[in-house]
Write a protein that holds these residues in place. Sequence first.
Motif, PDB file in Angstrom:
ATOM      1  N   GLN A   1     -44.493  34.904 -28.061  1.00  0.00           N
ATOM      2  CA  GLN A   1     -45.706  34.886 -27.748  1.00  0.00           C
ATOM      3  C   GLN A   1     -46.469  33.278 -27.977  1.00  0.00           C
ATOM      4  N   PRO A   2     -47.352  32.902 -27.264  1.00  0.00           N
ATOM      5  CA  PRO A   2     -47.653  31.603 -27.517  1.00  0.00           C
ATOM      6  C   PRO A   2     -48.020  31.271 -28.913  1.00  0.00           C
ATOM      7  N   VAL A   3     -47.715  30.094 -29.368  1.00  0.00           N
ATOM      8  CA  VAL A   3     -47.892  29.627 -30.753  1.00  0.00           C
ATOM      9  C   VAL A   3     -49.185  28.651 -30.798  1.00  0.00           C
ATOM     10  N   PRO A   4     -50.352  29.041 -31.486  1.00  0.00           N
ATOM     11  CA  PRO A   4     -51.528  28.261 -31.737  1.00  0.00           C
ATOM     12  C   PRO A   4     -51.264  26.848 -32.332  1.00  0.00           C
ATOM     13  N   TYR A   5     -50.128  26.826 -33.332  1.00  0.00           N
ATOM     14  CA  TYR A   5     -50.056  25.474 -34.039  1.00  0.00           C
ATOM     15  C   TYR A   5     -48.601  25.822 -34.899  1.00  0.00           C
ATOM     16  N   GLY A   6     -47.851  24.569 -34.597  1.00  0.00           N
ATOM     17  CA  GLY A   6     -46.637  24.783 -35.399  1.00  0.00           C
ATOM     18  C   GLY A   6     -46.305  23.160 -35.907  1.00  0.00           C
ATOM     19  N   LEU A   7     -45.583  23.055 -37.018  1.00  0.00           N
ATOM     20  CA  LEU A   7     -45.161  21.585 -37.323  1.00  0.00           C
ATOM     21  C   LEU A   7     -43.585  21.586 -37.628  1.00  0.00           C
ATOM     22  N   GLN A   8     -42.904  20.679 -37.062  1.00  0.00           N
ATOM     23  CA  GLN A   8     -41.508  20.546 -37.565  1.00  0.00           C
ATOM     24  C   GLN A   8     -41.223  19.144 -38.444  1.00  0.00           C
ATOM     25  N   GLN A   9     -40.548  19.287 -39.305  1.00  0.00           N
ATOM     26  CA  GLN A   9     -40.155  18.336 -40.022  1.00  0.00           C
ATOM     27  C   GLN A   9     -38.467  18.056 -39.670  1.00  0.00           C
ATOM     28  N   ILE A  10     -38.385  16.910 -39.214  1.00  0.00           N
ATOM     29  CA  ILE A  10     -37.019  16.654 -38.722  1.00  0.00           C
ATOM     30  C   ILE A  10     -36.349  15.432 -39.358  1.00  0.00           C
TER      31      ILE A  10
ATOM     32  N   ALA B   1     -44.106   9.356 -38.447  1.00  0.00           N
ATOM     33  CA  ALA B   1     -42.729   9.102 -38.860  1.00  0.00           C
ATOM     34  C   ALA B   1     -42.734   8.381 -40.282  1.00  0.00           C
ATOM     35  N   PHE B   2     -41.816   8.375 -41.083  1.00  0.00           N
ATOM     36  CA  PHE B   2     -41.847   7.530 -42.334  1.00  0.00           C
ATOM     37  C   PHE B   2     -40.556   7.703 -42.948  1.00  0.00           C
ATOM     38  N   ASP B   3     -40.233   6.852 -43.977  1.00  0.00           N
ATOM     39  CA  ASP B   3     -39.020   6.839 -44.794  1.00  0.00           C
ATOM     40  C   ASP B   3     -39.432   7.507 -46.006  1.00  0.00           C
ATOM     41  N   ASP B   4     -38.608   8.769 -46.445  1.00  0.00           N
ATOM     42  CA  ASP B   4     -38.885   9.183 -47.525  1.00  0.00           C
ATOM     43  C   ASP B   4     -38.459   8.712 -49.015  1.00  0.00           C
ATOM     44  N   GLN B   5     -38.301   9.183 -50.050  1.00  0.00           N
ATOM     45  CA  GLN B   5     -37.896   8.760 -51.232  1.00  0.00           C
ATOM     46  C   GLN B   5     -36.471   8.261 -51.395  1.00  0.00           C
ATOM     47  N   HIS B   6     -35.834   9.116 -50.279  1.00  0.00           N
ATOM     48  CA  HIS B   6     -34.293   8.936 -50.564  1.00  0.00           C
ATOM     49  C   HIS B   6     -33.806   7.837 -49.457  1.00  0.00           C
ATOM     50  N   GLY B   7     -34.788   7.606 -48.574  1.00  0.00           N
ATOM     51  CA  GLY B   7     -34.586   6.508 -47.427  1.00  0.00           C
ATOM     52  C   GLY B   7     -34.223   7.142 -46.341  1.00  0.00           C
ATOM     53  N   ASN B   8     -34.318   8.411 -46.081  1.00  0.00           N
ATOM     54  CA  ASN B   8     -34.228   9.233 -44.971  1.00  0.00           C
ATOM     55  C   ASN B   8     -35.369   8.803 -43.761  1.00  0.00           C
ATOM     56  N   ARG B   9     -35.005   8.881 -42.635  1.00  0.00           N
ATOM     57  CA  ARG B   9     -36.044   8.788 -41.562  1.00  0.00           C
ATOM     58  C   ARG B   9     -36.527  10.277 -41.254  1.00  0.00           C
ATOM     59  N   VAL B  10     -37.882  10.347 -41.627  1.00  0.00           N
ATOM     60  CA  VAL B  10     -38.680  11.682 -41.429  1.00  0.00           C
ATOM     61  C   VAL B  10     -39.555  11.625 -40.132  1.00  0.00           C
ATOM     62  N   GLN B  11     -39.333  12.558 -39.254  1.00  0.00           N
ATOM     63  CA  GLN B  11     -40.380  12.739 -38.153  1.00  0.00           C
ATOM     64  C   GLN B  11     -41.069  14.155 -38.094  1.00  0.00           C
ATOM     65  N   LEU B  12     -42.297  14.042 -37.983  1.00  0.00           N
ATOM     66  CA  LEU B  12     -43.103  15.236 -38.072  1.00  0.00           C
ATOM     67  C   LEU B  12     -43.451  15.562 -36.817  1.00  0.00           C
ATOM     68  N   ILE B  13     -43.048  16.694 -36.147  1.00  0.00           N
ATOM     69  CA  ILE B  13     -43.239  16.911 -34.568  1.00  0.00           C
ATOM     70  C   ILE B  13     -44.218  18.211 -34.705  1.00  0.00           C
ATOM     71  N   GLY B  14     -45.288  17.909 -33.824  1.00  0.00           N
ATOM     72  CA  GLY B  14     -46.236  19.138 -33.832  1.00  0.00           C
ATOM     73  C   GLY B  14     -45.791  19.882 -32.399  1.00  0.00           C
TER      74      GLY B  14
ATOM     75  N   GLY C   1     -39.908  23.693 -40.848  1.00  0.00           N
ATOM     76  CA  GLY C   1     -41.256  23.682 -40.404  1.00  0.00           C
ATOM     77  C   GLY C   1     -41.835  24.977 -40.640  1.00  0.00           C
ATOM     78  N   ILE C   2     -43.195  24.877 -40.179  1.00  0.00           N
ATOM     79  CA  ILE C   2     -43.845  26.277 -40.178  1.00  0.00           C
ATOM     80  C   ILE C   2     -44.579  26.418 -38.903  1.00  0.00           C
ATOM     81  N   VAL C   3     -44.794  27.685 -38.549  1.00  0.00           N
ATOM     82  CA  VAL C   3     -45.400  28.081 -37.411  1.00  0.00           C
ATOM     83  C   VAL C   3     -46.528  29.119 -37.663  1.00  0.00           C
ATOM     84  N   PHE C   4     -47.807  28.947 -37.244  1.00  0.00           N
ATOM     85  CA  PHE C   4     -48.792  29.795 -37.494  1.00  0.00           C
ATOM     86  C   PHE C   4     -48.977  30.937 -36.420  1.00  0.00           C
TER      87      PHE C   4
END
Length: 265
Positions: free
Chosen positions: A15-24, A51-64, A247-250
């Motif tokens: 069913q349609p998702v009202p909001y979700g966020l994936q961290q990759i 997008a940002f680099d975390d404490q380990h130097g990983n490239r992190v992207q947040l996808i809505g 991630g998380i999906v509402f």
Amino acid sequence: MRLHISHKTHYSYDQPVPYGLQQIRLTPKSCATQSIQNWTIEIEGGREECAFDDQHGNRVQLIGLAAGQREISITCSGNVDTLPTNGVVGPHSGFAPLWYYKRHTALTKPGKLIRKLAADMPDNPDTIRRLHDLSTTIREAIAYETDRTDSGTTAEEALKVGHGVCQDHAHTFVSAARLLDIPARYVSGYLMLDDRIQQEASHAWAEAYVADVGWIGFDVSNVISPDERYVRVATGLDYDEAAPISGIVFGGAAESLLVSLQVQQ
């Protein structure tokens, strides 16, 4: 060796998702063991929020996820040149200090079984040899079996039941290494298999820090140090800090997942 990787993750909802966020964490970085020639990430059904680099130097992207979306696909692909370094990654870098990698997490917290395993390791002055012996001991104690554990299985639980996958092997290794006062971390990435191109999932292994050498990789599942068939993507204290996608999906939508992964020379 030049490796070509194509990795697609497709989520669908009933069913349609009202909001979700994936961290990759799906962007490998050039280092002593590899050089990234080209790399792209394509998103369908969502967009990059930041997008940002975390404490380990990983490239992190947040996808809505787009409002009302029922599908989202994340596809990454590219070419990586790898080098045979006997698993040696080299000097420490990133924002987190070395002592941070002696810290246990919920997934790596040692119980009596891991404490006994670490205590029983011979006191070899050759730290690298001792770590290889630790890898062999863990592989003998935890048989490689799929569909018996999941992403929430702790190292202690995997050792207790005696079976697991690469994630469980890596968690157990870093847990025991930290008890031996050796900084250790979890690694997620890719491995080119000798018998097939199409794979069901990415790979995981561990790295330990040895003075005067630096970080060294240990793939407990295959009882070797990573060679030119391996591509490092992300590191962390455990799976949660290096997971390719989380991630998380509402809402109450049921989720299904389809993964397509190819690694070839």
